[in-house]
Write a protein that holds these residues in place. Sequence first.
Motif, PDB file in Angstrom:
ATOM      1  N   TYR A  82      -9.067  -2.049  -1.755  1.00 13.84           N
ATOM      2  CA  TYR A  82      -8.221  -0.941  -2.653  1.00 13.84           C
ATOM      3  C   TYR A  82      -8.005   0.103  -1.922  1.00 13.84           C
ATOM      4  O   TYR A  82      -6.520   0.532  -2.279  1.00 13.84           O
ATOM      5  CB  TYR A  82      -8.881  -1.121  -4.359  1.00 13.84           C
ATOM      6  CG  TYR A  82      -7.958  -0.038  -4.891  1.00 13.84           C
ATOM      7  CD1 TYR A  82      -6.780  -0.093  -5.632  1.00 13.84           C
ATOM      8  CD2 TYR A  82      -8.652   1.214  -4.494  1.00 13.84           C
ATOM      9  CE1 TYR A  82      -6.356   0.307  -6.081  1.00 13.84           C
ATOM     10  CE2 TYR A  82      -7.888   1.738  -5.592  1.00 13.84           C
ATOM     11  CZ  TYR A  82      -6.769   1.522  -5.990  1.00 13.84           C
ATOM     12  OH  TYR A  82      -6.297   3.287  -7.092  1.00 13.84           O
ATOM     13  N   LEU A  83      -8.832   0.644  -1.453  1.00 16.44           N
ATOM     14  CA  LEU A  83      -8.524   2.202  -0.682  1.00 16.44           C
ATOM     15  C   LEU A  83      -7.682   2.005   0.178  1.00 16.44           C
ATOM     16  O   LEU A  83      -6.972   3.095   0.321  1.00 16.44           O
ATOM     17  CB  LEU A  83      -9.778   2.901  -1.074  1.00 16.44           C
ATOM     18  CG  LEU A  83     -11.025   2.616  -1.632  1.00 16.44           C
ATOM     19  CD1 LEU A  83     -12.107   3.570  -1.315  1.00 16.44           C
ATOM     20  CD2 LEU A  83     -10.136   3.896  -3.070  1.00 16.44           C
ATOM     21  N   ALA A  84      -8.119   1.240   0.732  1.00 12.12           N
ATOM     22  CA  ALA A  84      -7.337   1.094   2.524  1.00 12.12           C
ATOM     23  C   ALA A  84      -5.569   0.330   2.268  1.00 12.12           C
ATOM     24  O   ALA A  84      -4.829   0.997   2.499  1.00 12.12           O
ATOM     25  CB  ALA A  84      -7.684  -0.304   2.781  1.00 12.12           C
ATOM     26  N   SER A  85      -5.731  -0.331   1.026  1.00 10.45           N
ATOM     27  CA  SER A  85      -4.278  -0.815   0.506  1.00 10.45           C
ATOM     28  C   SER A  85      -3.593   0.154  -0.325  1.00 10.45           C
ATOM     29  O   SER A  85      -2.207   0.080  -0.821  1.00 10.45           O
ATOM     30  CB  SER A  85      -4.015  -1.861   0.338  1.00 10.45           C
ATOM     31  OG  SER A  85      -5.222  -2.041  -0.925  1.00 10.45           O
ATOM     32  N   ASN A  86      -4.229   1.183  -1.294  1.00  4.15           N
ATOM     33  CA  ASN A  86      -3.115   2.290  -2.130  1.00  4.15           C
ATOM     34  C   ASN A  86      -3.007   3.336  -1.103  1.00  4.15           C
ATOM     35  O   ASN A  86      -3.872   3.886  -0.406  1.00  4.15           O
ATOM     36  CB  ASN A  86      -4.899   3.033  -2.941  1.00  4.15           C
ATOM     37  CG  ASN A  86      -3.904   3.295  -3.681  1.00  4.15           C
ATOM     38  OD1 ASN A  86      -3.305   4.138  -3.947  1.00  4.15           O
ATOM     39  ND2 ASN A  86      -4.380   3.377  -5.732  1.00  4.15           N
ATOM     40  N   THR A 132      -4.222   7.282   0.601  1.00  4.90           N
ATOM     41  CA  THR A 132      -4.043   7.404   2.166  1.00  4.90           C
ATOM     42  C   THR A 132      -3.320   8.614   2.086  1.00  4.90           C
ATOM     43  O   THR A 132      -3.983   8.982   2.848  1.00  4.90           O
ATOM     44  CB  THR A 132      -3.578   6.392   3.057  1.00  4.90           C
ATOM     45  OG1 THR A 132      -4.450   5.625   2.422  1.00  4.90           O
ATOM     46  CG2 THR A 132      -3.341   6.066   3.980  1.00  4.90           C
ATOM     47  N   ILE A 133      -2.408   8.595   1.227  1.00  4.67           N
ATOM     48  CA  ILE A 133      -1.715  10.429   1.599  1.00  4.67           C
ATOM     49  C   ILE A 133      -1.857  10.985   1.243  1.00  4.67           C
ATOM     50  O   ILE A 133      -2.496  12.376   1.660  1.00  4.67           O
ATOM     51  CB  ILE A 133      -0.340  10.035   0.531  1.00  4.67           C
ATOM     52  CG1 ILE A 133       0.528   8.769   1.564  1.00  4.67           C
ATOM     53  CG2 ILE A 133       0.785  11.481   1.025  1.00  4.67           C
ATOM     54  CD1 ILE A 133       1.876   8.291   1.102  1.00  4.67           C
TER      55      ILE A 133
END
Length: 265
Positions: free
Chosen positions: A90-94, A98-99
Amino acid sequence: MPKLKRTAEETEARREGPEFIESLDRGLRVLRSFGIDRRPMTLSDIAKACNLPRATARRILMTLQKSGYVVGDERLFSLTPHVLTLASAYLASNQISTIMQPLMDEVSAKAKEICSLAVLDGDDAVFVARASPARVFPSGIDIGYRLPAFCTSVGRVLLGRLSNEELAAAIDATCLKSQTPETIMDKSLIVAAIIIDRSKGYSMVDQEAEAGFRSVSVPIHRYDGGIIAAANIGAHVDRITTGEMIDRFLPLLKEMAVTAKPLLV
């Protein structure tokens, strides 16, 4: 074969059509049940928490164990670190996390306080990112931590994206539970507070969610103006007054929100 116990949610989902996979839903409920008591659980504990027959709960546990998500000795079961792959996906694709992370790191360094990011999940605000200055020991609110939306500054900012009618309906349907002696429990007052916060562009909550802790939050907008997250800075009441939070922290949070808006789609 034991008769399956179906929750109201499952029954409703079955009415919606064949796309709903009950076995998958039950497996996810078993995974979530481990967070209830924060300890290893027996088969009976899990079956009761998930409203499932023991035989069904056992089959799910054996499947999760073979997949590496659960470890157990037939008496006590607990999650393995492999479960974290679900969160990391989830964190990698969210894009929000990231931003926002580098922007939050900058705000945290300037404020010398922890800066956190939350999204709305049902009736809860869930923290999905955080930044901590070197001098502050990272404790308390962490990634994945959940708090009731109605009594938190991030939650009230997120609820502020609803229309007045939607907001009133959402709060009316929420089961309120007092978190501290300061928690506002009158639903009409909660709705009024959220509407006022929306007009101000920020929310300040003083010891309603956690005793001795106050925080200030701002909405994080995507490029088209929609609110997709909330960022906050919190501190113990012995260290920071509400006036200092407005003067020192609010401008940093608002500046970060302006910077992030054109980057979020």
